[in-house]
Design a protein around this motif. Structure first.
Motif, mmCIF file in Angstrom:
data_model
loop_
_atom_site.group_PDB
_atom_site.id
_atom_site.type_symbol
_atom_site.label_atom_id
_atom_site.label_comp_id
_atom_site.label_asym_id
_atom_site.label_seq_id
_atom_site.Cartn_x
_atom_site.Cartn_y
_atom_site.Cartn_z
ATOM 1 N N ILE A 56 0.845 -1.198 0.000
ATOM 2 C CA ILE A 56 0.000 0.000 0.000
ATOM 3 C C ILE A 56 0.879 1.246 0.000
ATOM 4 N N VAL A 57 1.877 1.264 0.873
ATOM 5 C CA VAL A 57 2.756 2.433 0.959
ATOM 6 C C VAL A 57 3.508 2.632 -0.354
ATOM 7 N N SER A 58 4.180 1.590 -0.829
ATOM 8 C CA SER A 58 5.072 1.764 -1.979
ATOM 9 C C SER A 58 4.360 1.830 -3.323
ATOM 10 N N HIS A 59 3.203 1.178 -3.474
ATOM 11 C CA HIS A 59 2.561 1.120 -4.782
ATOM 12 C C HIS A 59 1.311 1.980 -4.908
ATOM 13 N N MET A 60 0.796 2.464 -3.788
ATOM 14 C CA MET A 60 -0.432 3.253 -3.867
ATOM 15 C C MET A 60 -0.269 4.657 -3.312
ATOM 16 N N TYR A 61 0.541 4.843 -2.296
ATOM 17 C CA TYR A 61 0.642 6.147 -1.653
ATOM 18 C C TYR A 61 1.921 6.895 -2.004
ATOM 19 N N ASP A 62 3.053 6.235 -2.075
ATOM 20 C CA ASP A 62 4.333 6.914 -2.321
ATOM 21 C C ASP A 62 4.519 7.123 -3.827
ATOM 22 N N LEU A 63 3.732 8.026 -4.380
ATOM 23 C CA LEU A 63 3.715 8.208 -5.827
ATOM 24 C C LEU A 63 5.004 8.810 -6.374
ATOM 25 N N ASP A 64 5.703 9.592 -5.563
ATOM 26 C CA ASP A 64 6.951 10.174 -6.052
ATOM 27 C C ASP A 64 8.164 9.285 -5.756
ATOM 28 N N ASN A 65 7.903 8.113 -5.209
ATOM 29 C CA ASN A 65 8.929 7.081 -4.979
ATOM 30 C C ASN A 65 10.151 7.571 -4.207
ATOM 31 N N ASN A 66 9.926 8.414 -3.198
ATOM 32 C CA ASN A 66 11.062 8.889 -2.402
ATOM 33 C C ASN A 66 11.264 8.078 -1.123
ATOM 34 N N GLY A 67 10.466 7.016 -0.932
ATOM 35 C CA GLY A 67 10.678 6.119 0.186
ATOM 36 C C GLY A 67 9.886 6.454 1.438
ATOM 37 N N PHE A 68 9.108 7.516 1.395
ATOM 38 C CA PHE A 68 8.257 7.876 2.532
ATOM 39 C C PHE A 68 7.027 8.602 2.005
ATOM 40 N N LEU A 69 6.046 8.763 2.863
ATOM 41 C CA LEU A 69 4.831 9.479 2.493
ATOM 42 C C LEU A 69 4.928 10.917 2.975
ATOM 43 N N ASP A 70 4.450 11.819 2.136
ATOM 44 C CA ASP A 70 4.352 13.216 2.535
ATOM 45 C C ASP A 70 3.168 13.840 1.801
ATOM 46 N N ASN A 71 2.905 15.106 2.072
ATOM 47 C CA ASN A 71 1.761 15.778 1.482
ATOM 48 C C ASN A 71 1.808 15.746 -0.051
ATOM 49 N N ASN A 72 2.996 15.830 -0.648
ATOM 50 C CA ASN A 72 3.115 15.808 -2.100
ATOM 51 C C ASN A 72 2.506 14.537 -2.695
ATOM 52 N N ASP A 73 2.724 13.394 -2.061
ATOM 53 C CA ASP A 73 2.144 12.147 -2.564
ATOM 54 C C ASP A 73 0.627 12.239 -2.644
ATOM 55 N N PHE A 74 0.023 12.847 -1.647
ATOM 56 C CA PHE A 74 -1.436 12.916 -1.584
ATOM 57 C C PHE A 74 -1.990 13.914 -2.594
ATOM 58 N N GLN A 75 -1.247 14.975 -2.887
ATOM 59 C CA GLN A 75 -1.670 15.898 -3.935
ATOM 60 C C GLN A 75 -1.519 15.241 -5.310
ATOM 61 N N CYS A 76 -0.496 14.419 -5.481
ATOM 62 C CA CYS A 76 -0.343 13.647 -6.722
ATOM 63 C C CYS A 76 -1.505 12.663 -6.883
ATOM 64 N N MET A 77 -1.951 12.060 -5.776
ATOM 65 C CA MET A 77 -3.089 11.143 -5.825
ATOM 66 C C MET A 77 -4.356 11.869 -6.257
ATOM 67 N N ALA A 78 -4.518 13.113 -5.808
ATOM 68 C CA ALA A 78 -5.697 13.897 -6.197
ATOM 69 C C ALA A 78 -5.722 14.104 -7.711
ATOM 70 N N LEU A 79 -4.584 14.474 -8.267
ATOM 71 C CA LEU A 79 -4.514 14.677 -9.714
ATOM 72 C C LEU A 79 -4.726 13.362 -10.451
ATOM 73 N N ARG A 80 -4.095 12.301 -9.970
ATOM 74 C CA ARG A 80 -4.256 10.983 -10.604
ATOM 75 C C ARG A 80 -5.725 10.571 -10.611
ATOM 76 N N ALA A 81 -6.394 10.714 -9.480
ATOM 77 C CA ALA A 81 -7.800 10.319 -9.382
ATOM 78 C C ALA A 81 -8.656 11.111 -10.372
ATOM 79 N N THR A 82 -8.376 12.397 -10.499
ATOM 80 C CA THR A 82 -9.141 13.248 -11.409
ATOM 81 C C THR A 82 -8.929 12.826 -12.861
ATOM 82 N N VAL A 83 -7.688 12.586 -13.235
ATOM 83 C CA VAL A 83 -7.373 12.204 -14.609
ATOM 84 C C VAL A 83 -7.957 10.835 -14.940
ATOM 85 N N VAL A 84 -7.796 9.882 -14.027
ATOM 86 C CA VAL A 84 -8.324 8.532 -14.267
ATOM 87 C C VAL A 84 -9.838 8.564 -14.356
ATOM 88 N N GLU A 85 -10.470 9.220 -13.401
ATOM 89 C CA GLU A 85 -11.930 9.283 -13.401
ATOM 90 C C GLU A 85 -12.440 9.978 -14.668
#
Length: 191
Positions: free
Chosen positions: A12-41
């Motif tokens: 979950i961490v590495s393949h779904m949340y850590d979108l920028d692949n920097n080895g940890f979760l931060d706010n940037n990952d979640f903003q990337c998820m927002a854009l991804r969700a919008t584009v996919v949807e």
């Protein structure tokens, strides 16, 4: 094949949340998820109202997850911190008792998986979702995972409903057994 709880959470961490692949979760990952969700949807289109909605959901999710898991308050969540938080908030609990923002993320992710918006995640949609996260050289591996995941009721309906997905996600995150069918929620987990 069995997937330990630790492997599932690491996935979950590495393949779904850590979108920028920097080895940890931060706010940037979640903003990337927002854009991804919008584009996919939107199947490539950007609906600004939907992007704003997803950004709000993902900001709330980040705030909630960081409050639960950023134990050293450095603005980053390591995999170990995430595991500890999931153990405290999800293990042994039904979907209804998950943190509010986590439920919003789960529901938003279901919408991304349900490509044709018919209220069911079919094997074709499952394949598409799985293949975007993992490298496989034989579709049979994904199909076998889907068939191990779904129940007879799911098959009768033609796929996985949102309510069933919520149940499965709660098992995926909250059931430490490697024998539950929910271990296949996102396809075969790379070992």
């Amino acid at each position: 094949m069995s997937y330990s709880w630790d492997k599932r959470v690491e996935f979950i961490v590495s393949h779904m949340y850590d979108l920028d692949n920097n080895g940890f979760l931060d706010n940037n990952d979640f903003q990337c998820m927002a854009l991804r969700a919008t584009v996919v949807e939107g199947k490539g289109d950007i609906n600004q109202a939907r992007l704003t909605e997803y950004r709000t959901i993902m900001k709330a999710l980040w705030d909630e997850i960081s409050a639960l898991a950023d134990f050293d308050k450095d603005g980053k969540i390591t995999t170990d911190e995430f595991k500890q938080a999931v153990r405290q908030t999800c293990v042994g609990k039904p979907y209804a008792e998950f943190p509010k923002a986590m439920k919003a993320f789960i529901d938003a992710h279901y919408k991304m998986m349900d490509i044709n918006n018919d209220g069911l995640v079919s094997i074709e949609e499952y394949r598409y979702n799985s293949i975007t996260r993992i490298a496989v050289d034989d579709i049979k591996v994904i199909d076998d995972s889907y068939n191990a995941l779904v129940s007879d009721e799911d098959n009768k309906r033609g796929g996985i409903t949102l309510q069933r997905y919520q149940e499965l996600y709660a098992q995926f995150m909250g059931n430490e057994s490697d024998k539950c069918s929910a271990i296949y929620l996102y396809g075969p987990i790379p070992q």
